[in-house]
Design an enzyme around this catalytic site. Structure first.
Site, mmCIF file in Angstrom:
data_model
loop_
_atom_site.group_PDB
_atom_site.id
_atom_site.type_symbol
_atom_site.label_atom_id
_atom_site.label_comp_id
_atom_site.label_asym_id
_atom_site.label_seq_id
_atom_site.Cartn_x
_atom_site.Cartn_y
_atom_site.Cartn_z
ATOM 1 N N VAL A 43 1.549 -37.214 56.538
ATOM 2 C CA VAL A 43 0.453 -36.255 56.424
ATOM 3 C C VAL A 43 0.066 -35.635 57.756
ATOM 4 O O VAL A 43 -0.690 -34.653 57.785
ATOM 5 C CB VAL A 43 -0.788 -36.885 55.756
ATOM 6 C CG1 VAL A 43 -0.501 -37.225 54.297
ATOM 7 C CG2 VAL A 43 -1.275 -38.111 56.524
ATOM 8 N N LYS B 136 -12.346 -40.657 64.054
ATOM 9 C CA LYS B 136 -13.256 -40.773 62.914
ATOM 10 C C LYS B 136 -14.506 -39.912 63.096
ATOM 11 O O LYS B 136 -15.073 -39.407 62.115
ATOM 12 C CB LYS B 136 -13.643 -42.238 62.707
ATOM 13 C CG LYS B 136 -12.496 -43.122 62.242
ATOM 14 C CD LYS B 136 -11.875 -42.616 60.944
ATOM 15 C CE LYS B 136 -10.901 -43.617 60.348
ATOM 16 N NZ LYS B 136 -10.264 -43.117 59.105
ATOM 17 N N TYR C 172 -9.741 -44.627 68.210
ATOM 18 C CA TYR C 172 -9.954 -44.690 66.764
ATOM 19 C C TYR C 172 -11.245 -43.992 66.376
ATOM 20 O O TYR C 172 -11.269 -43.121 65.504
ATOM 21 C CB TYR C 172 -9.969 -46.148 66.322
ATOM 22 C CG TYR C 172 -10.428 -46.372 64.910
ATOM 23 C CD1 TYR C 172 -9.572 -46.149 63.835
ATOM 24 C CD2 TYR C 172 -11.712 -46.840 64.640
ATOM 25 C CE1 TYR C 172 -9.984 -46.370 62.535
ATOM 26 C CE2 TYR C 172 -12.140 -47.062 63.342
ATOM 27 C CZ TYR C 172 -11.272 -46.823 62.292
ATOM 28 O OH TYR C 172 -11.703 -47.045 61.002
ATOM 29 N N SER D 46 -15.950 -43.902 59.964
ATOM 30 C CA SER D 46 -16.183 -45.259 60.451
ATOM 31 C C SER D 46 -17.561 -45.345 61.084
ATOM 32 O O SER D 46 -18.023 -44.378 61.713
ATOM 33 C CB SER D 46 -15.116 -45.632 61.484
ATOM 34 O OG SER D 46 -15.355 -46.906 62.025
#
Length: 255
Positions: free
Chosen positions: A66, A166, A162, A149
Site C-alpha cells: 500500500v 500516526k 512511529y 496512536s
C-alpha cells in the site's frame, strides 16, 4: 449484532492483529463481503479469510504494497470488481515494530528510520483512500477509519518515527473528513494505546508489564476491544460523526 448487514468492507493489514480482529467482527456483524489485505503473508490472510467465511461472509485475500499508489489502486479495483461496491475502508496496515527504530536516540535516527513508518502508516493510508474515494463518491456513501496512536497526541520519549507518522494520520483524518463530507463519506480515526498483538511479542516480559502499567486500567487491550469501536464507526450509529479521533487506550493518555 447486525450493524453492518449487507455491507462490503476492505481492511488493509487484515491478515493479523487488529486487522484480523476487525475482519472477524465485521463478519459477525453481518458484513456480506470482506477484503483481507496482506503485504507478504498469504498463508495468514488465507487463514483469516477462512475464519471470516465461517461466520457467513465472503472473503477475498488481496496482496498489495500500500506504500505504492498503483498497488493501492489495484487492491481497491480488485475488491470492487469482485464485490461491486465498497462501503467501508479500514486502514490497519502498518510498518512493523523494529526495536532499533523504536528505542533509537534522537541523534541516531537515520533518515530511513523516519521514512519507513511514514510510507506505510501515513502514505499507505492516503493511497488507499485516494483509490476508494471515486467509488464512495459515486455511491454517495462511505465509511473510512484510519488507525492512529495515543502517543501521536501525548508525545513520548521513544517511538518518535512511529508517532510522527500516526500524528500525520490524525491530521489527515480531519482534512479528509472536510473534503469528503459533502459526498456523505465519513472519515474517523482511532488512537490506540498498547494492544496485545504480534508486535508485543518482541518485547520482554518486563517491557510488556511496564507498558501495561502506564494505562489507568493497568493492562493491555485485546484486539477485539478496538475492533468493536471500528464496527461502530462504520455503522449507522456513527452517522453524524466525522473528522473525529476516538481514543481507545485504557487511560494511557491520562498518565
Amino acid at each position: 449484532m447486525g450493524n453492518l448487514t449487507g455491507r462490503f468492507a476492505l481492511i488493509t493489514g487484515g491478515s493479523g492483529g487488529i486487522g484480523r480482529a476487525t475482519a472477524l467482527e465485521f463478519a459477525r456483524e453481518g458484513a456480506r463481503g470482506i477484503g483481507v489485505h496482506y503485504a507478504t503473508n498469504r498463508s495468514a490472510a488465507d487463514a483469516v479469510a477462512k475464519e471470516v467465511e465461517a461466520h457467513g461472509a465472503k472473503a477475498l485475500p488481496i496482496q498489495a504494497d500500500v506504500s505504492k499508489p498503483h498497488e493501492a489502486k489495484r487492491m481497491v479495483d480488485t475488491f470492487v470488481k469482485t464485490f461491486g461496491r465498497l462501503d467501508a475502508l479500514v486502514c490497519c496496515a502498518g510498518h512493523p515494530f523494529r526495536r532499533d527504530e523504536w528505542f533509537a536516540r534522537l541523534e541516531d535516527l537515520a533518515e530511513e528510520m523516519l521514512l519507513r513508518p511514514l510510507r506505510v502508516d501515513l502514505f499507505g493510508s492516503l493511497f488507499a483512500v485516494q483509490a476508494a474515494v471515486p467509488v464512495m463518491k459515486k455511491q454517495r456513501r462511505g465509511f473510512i477509519v484510519l488507525i492512529g496512536s495515543t502517543p501521536a497526541i501525548t508525545g513520548d520519549t521513544v517511538g518518535l518515527s512511529y508517532f510522527l507518522a500516526k500524528a500525520g494520520v490524525l491530521a489527515a483524518t480531519r482534512g479528509l473528513a472536510q473534503i469528503l463530507g459533502p459526498h456523505n463519506v465519513h472519515v474517523n480515526a482511532v488512537a490506540l494505546g498498547a494492544f496485545d498483538t504480534g508486535a508485543m511479542a518482541v518485547l520482554t516480559k518486563s517491557e510488556r508489564k511496564a507498558l501495561a502499567d502506564e494505562a489507568a486500567l493497568k493492562r493491555t487491550g485485546d484486539p477485539v476491544e478496538i475492533a468493536r469501536k471500528i464496527v461502530f464507526l462504520c455503522s449507522d450509529d456513527a452517522s453524524f460523526m466525522t473528522g473525529q479521533t476516538l481514543v481507545v487506550d485504557g487511560g494511557y493518555a491520562m498518565r
